[in-house]
Structure formats: C-alpha cells, structure tokens
Write a protein that holds these residues in place. Structure first.
Motif: not given
Length: 408
Positions: A52-70, A261-271
């Motif tokens: 059920a959560s595969e598509e949601f995790v895929a979107t979160g993974a894309e955001i994770g890479v974006i936040l890491l590079l930002l 502000l973005l550090s906690p979000l980065r850690d979450l989505f990077a994981a």
C-alpha cells in the motif's frame, strides 16, 4: 481501509528507521547501510513485503534526494561554485577516465556490445551525491578543507549527466543523430540558464525568498526547490542539479534560516530514499551476478579513492585529507540505478539490471565505511612503513560558506 494500511506500513517504516538510527549512533557509524538492509527486508522478495505504501515511499524518496542536494548547495555561494569548477575541472576529467573505463571494459568482456558498454560506463562513473552528502553530514566533515574538492567532483559529475543522459537515452532508444542532438542542446541550455541565474541574480532571488516568518520561509524555499527540480527533470536535466543550484543561489540569512528549518525534513526524507532503494532490489536476483559485481566494485572503489586522492593533492590538501576525499567518493547510488533502468526498459541486456543493482548495493553499503575508515587505515599503514611515525600537521576545519555582511 487502504489509507489505514498505508499509515500502518509507513509508520512501521519510520519507526524502524528511528530505531536503526539510534543503534547506529550508539556505535558511531553511518545508518545508511542499515536503512538499505531495512529496504531489502520490506521489499519484493523480502521478509515483510509492502504494497500500500510503495507509491508514497517512491515520492518521498525523490524529495529526499532533492533535499539532500539543496542542503549541500546551501553550504556554498554561487561564486564558490564557479571558482571551484574552474579550479577542479581536470579532476572531473580524471574521474571520468578512471571510473567509466572499467565499466565499459566489463561490458565488452561479457559480450554485451557497445551500447551496454556506454551504459555500464555511466553506472561505474557517477558517485551518489545523495549518499555522500548524508555521510559528510553524519561524520561532521562539511566544513573540512577537502570537502570543496569532493563537492566539485560531484557537481562536475552531475552537470556531466546533463550531457550523458540524453546521449544514453538516444542510444538505447535507437534514435537518430538529429533527435539526440536536439535533446542534448535543450539539456545543456537549461543547465546553463539555471547556473547563470544562480550566479548573476543570487541576491535578488534571496531577497524574493526572504521572510521573517519561519513558516513562510519554509514553504517558499521548499516549493521553489521542488518546482525547479521538477522543471529541470522534465527538460532532461537532473533534478539533483536543479536543487543544488537553488541552494547556491540563496545566501546570507536566508540560507542560514532555510538550513535550520529544512534539516529535520532532509533527515526524514533522506532515510526514506535509502529504504526505497532497498525496496526495489529483489534479494533473489543478486547471487547469480554477485561475483562480477564484487570484482567491478573492488576495482572502481580503488579508482574512486585514487580520484579523490589526486584531486585533493592537486588542491594542496594534506595527506589525511586526500585519503578522506578518496574514501568519501566511493558510494554509487541514484544516478547509477537511473542509467541502468534506461537500458533495462529498452531490453538492451537482461543481465545488466541485476548486475547494476548488486554493484550499487555493494558500493552504497561500502561507501559510508570507506568514508569513515580509509584515512585511519592509510595513516596506520603509513606509520608501519615509517617507524619514526611522522604525520602531517592536522587540518583545521574551515567554513564552507563565508559569513555574509549584516543586512545582506
């Protein structure tokens, strides 16, 4: 019912990641290998496959890479980027020569043909900006003297993807020279335009984004970054490059506030990104290609270490910093999987996908370990060869981003 299952699955993933992160922190090593193993356990063919959560995790993974590079881009100004690229472009050429050739040679030796050779060359060439950004943060090395050298190599690789990906896409699709040239011209034009805007109008962009309200600042910076990354990817330019350039375009108090502000979000989505990588790896596909993947990983880990050492030596970094730079560049990840995916989708070579997956999995686990242990192991080996135990003067961390004047 579907939403309830999604919440249960995603909550279980986040809880598991938190516990694994605490375990890794207790023993003082990067949690990335544990996140990847968790992905294998939750993925297809694993112990507890998710649905059920595969598509949601895929979107979160894309955001994770974006936040890491930002967040990586926020550490440096546009002028820093341009000066580093001018200073270190020979390192990019050495990086390409040392790390792309082993992949091309392996494909030809396996009898896969020239198109597969070009694809596998890209898989072995490009380091994982996402993994390396996370590791540098975990090890507290963002302010080290060798870090600008590492980032210069990574940025050169990411910018090179703006040229390489359109070429590979045209090759695997069998497109003609004209179609491939148009795609390449668009990709280069977009990358150049975004870089020009970051360098020329960085202060204007910072003033536009600036806000005394943390909520508004968070929303504007996050929205702008994801928008630019999406447009860049739509135009055949890496989303990671777009996010990185947004980061360097912001300066002064805006960059500092956004970082906080973005550090906690980065850690979450990077994981979540690292878990997603494991989710799409079937453990049963790894054993048949494990030996060639291990051999290729050993060769290209050594060539990446040599690349970082040479680049840091050229920049005047001491011996310890050279080894740290080399060890940090070993990990491969998101780009390698994307490149291999193009060939698999086109049906170029059936074994290329599993080989690339096993190869990346080996190096994405090995990368944090080489980043942590290459320098102390090299120092110990050097001391054994020199009984007098002479060592270089310890390096002092330096600020990656110069402090902006008050009111900038």
């Amino acid at each position: 019912m579907h939403s309830a299952v999604l919440l249960i699955e995603f909550g279980s993933i986040i809880l598991c990641l938190g516990l694994l992160g605490r375990f890794a922190a207790r023993f003082r090593f990067s949690p990335i290998p544990l996140y990847l193993l968790a992905g294998l356990a939750f993925g297809e063919g694993g112990l507890l496959p998710l649905g059920a959560s595969e598509e949601f995790v895929a979107t979160g993974a894309e955001i994770g890479v974006i936040l890491l590079l930002l967040m990586l881009g926020l550490e440096y100004t546009a002028s820093d980027l341009v000066s580093n690229l001018k200073a270190h472009y020979p390192s990019g050429l050495v990086d390409c020569a040392l790390n792309a050739l082993p992949g091309a040679a392996a494909a030809l030796l396996l009898g896969w043909g020239p198109v597969a050779a070009v694809v596998l060359a890209g898989v072995t060439w490009i380091s994982s900006s996402g993994v390396i950004a996370k590791v540098l943060g975990d090890l507290g090395r963002v302010g080290n003297r060798e870090t600008p050298v590492i980032l210069s190599v990574l940025v050169l690789e990411d910018l090179a993807m703006a040229v390489y990906l359109p070429i590979v896409t045209a090759l695997v699709a069998g497109a003609g020279l004209a179609a491939g040239s148009v795609t390449l011209a668009i990709a280069l034009g977009v990358a150049g335009l975004v870089l020009f805007a970051a360098v020329r109008y960085g202060r204007v962009i910072s003033r536009f984004v600036s806000s005394d309200d943390p909520e508004k600042l968070l929303l504007v910076v996050l929205g702008l970054t994801i928008l630019v990354a999406g447009v860049a990817q739509q135009l055949q330019v890496s989303a990671a490059v777009g996010a990185f350039l947004v980061g360097i375009a912001l300066s002064g108090e805006v960059a500092e506030g956004a970082h906080t502000l973005l550090s906690p979000l980065r850690d979450l989505f990077a994981a979540v990104f690292f878990v997603f990588f494991g989710l799409h790896t079937d453990p049963a596909s790894i054993p048949p290609v494990l030996l060639p993947a291990l051999a290729l990983a050993a060769v290209t880990a050594a060539t990446k270490i040599a690349t970082g050492y040479w680049a840091a030596r050229r920049a005047g970094i001491s011996v310890k910093g050279r080894w740290r730079a080399g060890g940090a560049l070993v990990a491969r990840g998101e780009f390698s999987i994307v490149i291999a995916g193009l060939a698999v989708t086109a049906g170029i070579e059936p074994s290329l996908g599993p080989l690339a997956t096993a190869y990346v999995l080996i190096l994405v686990v090995m990368g944090p370990l080489t980043a942590r242990f290459t320098e102390p192991l090299a120092t110990r080996w050097t001391r054994r060869r020199d009984p007098r135990g002479r060592t270089a003067v310890p390096e002092q961390p330096v600020e990656a981003r110069p402090q902006a004047p008050v009111g900038d």
